[in-house]
Write a protein that holds these residues in place. Structure first.
Motif, PDB file in Angstrom:
ATOM      1  N   LEU A   1     -13.700  25.349  50.945  1.00 51.55           N
ATOM      2  CA  LEU A   1     -14.197  26.351  50.791  1.00 51.55           C
ATOM      3  C   LEU A   1     -15.512  25.926  51.407  1.00 51.55           C
ATOM      4  O   LEU A   1     -15.978  27.667  52.209  1.00 51.55           O
TER       5      LEU A   1
ATOM      6  N   ASN B   1     -16.888  23.664  58.074  1.00 48.67           N
ATOM      7  CA  ASN B   1     -17.579  23.564  59.097  1.00 48.67           C
ATOM      8  C   ASN B   1     -17.204  22.620  59.020  1.00 48.67           C
ATOM      9  O   ASN B   1     -17.494  21.779  60.200  1.00 48.67           O
TER      10      ASN B   1
ATOM     11  N   TYR C   1      -6.375  26.022  56.692  1.00 43.06           N
ATOM     12  CA  TYR C   1      -7.455  26.261  56.411  1.00 43.06           C
ATOM     13  C   TYR C   1      -8.689  25.434  56.654  1.00 43.06           C
ATOM     14  O   TYR C   1      -9.169  25.755  58.018  1.00 43.06           O
TER      15      TYR C   1
ATOM     16  N   ALA D   1      -7.573  25.189  60.914  1.00 38.39           N
ATOM     17  CA  ALA D   1      -7.768  26.257  61.598  1.00 38.39           C
ATOM     18  C   ALA D   1      -8.692  26.061  63.165  1.00 38.39           C
ATOM     19  O   ALA D   1     -10.215  25.531  62.590  1.00 38.39           O
TER      20      ALA D   1
ATOM     21  N   THR E   1     -10.362  28.681  64.377  1.00 35.89           N
ATOM     22  CA  THR E   1     -10.596  30.032  64.872  1.00 35.89           C
ATOM     23  C   THR E   1     -11.418  30.258  63.606  1.00 35.89           C
ATOM     24  O   THR E   1     -11.533  29.497  62.566  1.00 35.89           O
ATOM     25  N   ASN E   2     -12.571  31.091  63.680  1.00 33.78           N
ATOM     26  CA  ASN E   2     -13.515  31.252  62.557  1.00 33.78           C
ATOM     27  C   ASN E   2     -13.759  32.893  62.303  1.00 33.78           C
ATOM     28  O   ASN E   2     -14.820  33.322  62.564  1.00 33.78           O
TER      29      ASN E   2
ATOM     30  N   TRP F   1     -13.081  37.664  58.550  1.00 30.89           N
ATOM     31  CA  TRP F   1     -12.743  38.229  57.360  1.00 30.89           C
ATOM     32  C   TRP F   1     -12.397  36.099  56.587  1.00 30.89           C
ATOM     33  O   TRP F   1     -12.364  35.684  55.328  1.00 30.89           O
ATOM     34  N   LEU F   2     -13.046  35.451  56.724  1.00 31.06           N
ATOM     35  CA  LEU F   2     -13.338  34.775  56.513  1.00 31.06           C
ATOM     36  C   LEU F   2     -13.845  34.259  55.202  1.00 31.06           C
ATOM     37  O   LEU F   2     -13.444  33.528  54.584  1.00 31.06           O
ATOM     38  N   LYS F   3     -14.659  34.580  55.174  1.00 33.15           N
ATOM     39  CA  LYS F   3     -16.253  34.952  54.150  1.00 33.15           C
ATOM     40  C   LYS F   3     -15.368  35.439  53.163  1.00 33.15           C
ATOM     41  O   LYS F   3     -15.532  35.051  51.636  1.00 33.15           O
TER      42      LYS F   3
ATOM     43  N   VAL G   1     -12.325  35.409  52.106  1.00 38.89           N
ATOM     44  CA  VAL G   1     -11.533  34.394  51.733  1.00 38.89           C
ATOM     45  C   VAL G   1     -12.269  33.241  50.442  1.00 38.89           C
ATOM     46  O   VAL G   1     -11.609  32.660  49.800  1.00 38.89           O
ATOM     47  N   GLN G   2     -13.305  32.324  51.410  1.00 39.68           N
ATOM     48  CA  GLN G   2     -14.123  32.055  50.516  1.00 39.68           C
ATOM     49  C   GLN G   2     -14.815  32.485  48.827  1.00 39.68           C
ATOM     50  O   GLN G   2     -14.797  32.109  48.059  1.00 39.68           O
TER      51      GLN G   2
ATOM     52  N   ASP H   1     -22.819  28.200  60.022  1.00 39.79           N
ATOM     53  CA  ASP H   1     -21.551  29.119  59.178  1.00 39.79           C
ATOM     54  C   ASP H   1     -22.623  30.235  59.557  1.00 39.79           C
ATOM     55  O   ASP H   1     -22.765  31.351  59.067  1.00 39.79           O
TER      56      ASP H   1
END
Length: 317
Positions: A113, A117, A200, A203, A205-206, A209-211, A213-214, A290
């Protein structure tokens, strides 16, 4: 009869069970618990700093990946030992191994998580992580099935775990329903998490909403780590009370020796890397991914020239 024969005699119940400090010793348990706590803390720091976009936290990243790599290898190793010794290992020790594997899983997923990246930018690291996740998931599910059968058949606690497939059921325990439901939930969660982690990790793309999920994922993994740690402490001879009927004999699993000290000494290795980073002997480049709101450019795209996702050169993924 104090010990089992190599074939795993399931017809005669031994009077006692030999202790196994290599699996349930104080040093072994502490090494997993401490690594999990440190990894979750480092992951939380990295994710929090990513939300604030204040720094890429190179020191925390280097420490986290070192602890995570160490934990996933030892997690796979101890599960392999349990499965190899299933003809002689009782359910008490096998259950502790399963709990330690959950700590290993929580550590690995927390690292994923926080450092997703970093893995995306290098296809070798990405697929190595994928391979170890697959092996860990397979062993965890297999061990969970043994634990589930043990609960369903109420296996005699002094029989080897392999006997669960040959002996008749002794009826159900008073807490069988809760134990069965919890075990099934953990097994299913391991499979679901593996599939979600794979998507995950790969993927391209970034999204914003990924944050979220983290953050949510870290909270769930924190709960998983706390639950597994509490259970290990409660049922182990090293820190708690052994379940009734096990009747352990031999050197106490509370005793300290070099074999128990070694896992804790290995935790010092990542700290040596930290000193190298602080002294400037190892340069860790800033992670710019990030700081971006979205992954706008892929390999071969236009813009900053930063390679955000490095495809596998063999089949392009």
């Amino acid at each position: 009869m104090a010990i089992f024969d190599i074939a795993g005699n399931c017809t005669v119940v031994p009077d006692t069970v030999k202790t196994d400090a290599g699996v349930a010793g104080a040093g072994t348990l502490l090494s997993y618990i401490i690594t999990n706590c440190i990894s979750l803390l480092l992951s939380a720091i990295i994710v929090l700093l990513g939300l604030r976009k204040s720094t890429s936290a190179p020191i925390c990243r280097k420490l986290l990946i070192a602890f995570s790599d160490q934990q996933i290898i030892t997690g796979i190793g101890i599960q392999s030992v349990g499965l190899v010794k299933m003809s002689t290992m009782v359910s008490y020790h096998f259950f502790i191994i399963w709990l330690l594997s959950l700590l290993s899983t929580a550590t690995n997923l927390a690292t994923l998580l926080a450092l997703v990246n970093d893995f995306k930018r290098d296809w070798v690291l990405r697929w190595l992580r994928q391979f170890f996740m697959l092996v860990n998931m397979f062993l965890g599910v297999l061990s969970g099935i043994f634990i589930l059968q043990t609960v369903m058949k109420n296996l005699e606690p002094r029989l080897p775990i392999a006997c669960v497939w040959t002996v008749e059921s002794r009826g159900t325990r008073s807490d069988a329903a809760i134990s069965i439901a919890g075990t099934i939930a953990v097994i299913a969660l391991q499979v679901i998490v593996f599939v979600a982690s794979t998507l995950y990790l790969h993927a391209r793309t970034n999204p914003r909403w990924l944050k979220s999920v983290q953050v949510v994922g870290l909270i769930m993994l924190l709960a998983m780590g706390i639950g597994a740690t509490a259970r290990v402490v409660m049922v182990s001879q090293a820190f708690g009370k052994v379940p009734d009927g096990v009747n352990l004999v031999g050197p106490s699993e509370k005793d300290w020796s070099y074999g128990q000290l070694l896992p804790l000494l290995l935790l010092v290795l990542p700290l040596i890397n930290l000193v190298e980073v602080l002294r400037g002997e190892v340069r860790v480049p800033e992670n710019k991914v990030d700081h971006q709101d979205g992954m706008e450019e892929l390999l071969g795209g236009q813009g900053s020239g930063v390679e955000l996702f490095q495809p596998n050169p063999i089949w392009g993924k």
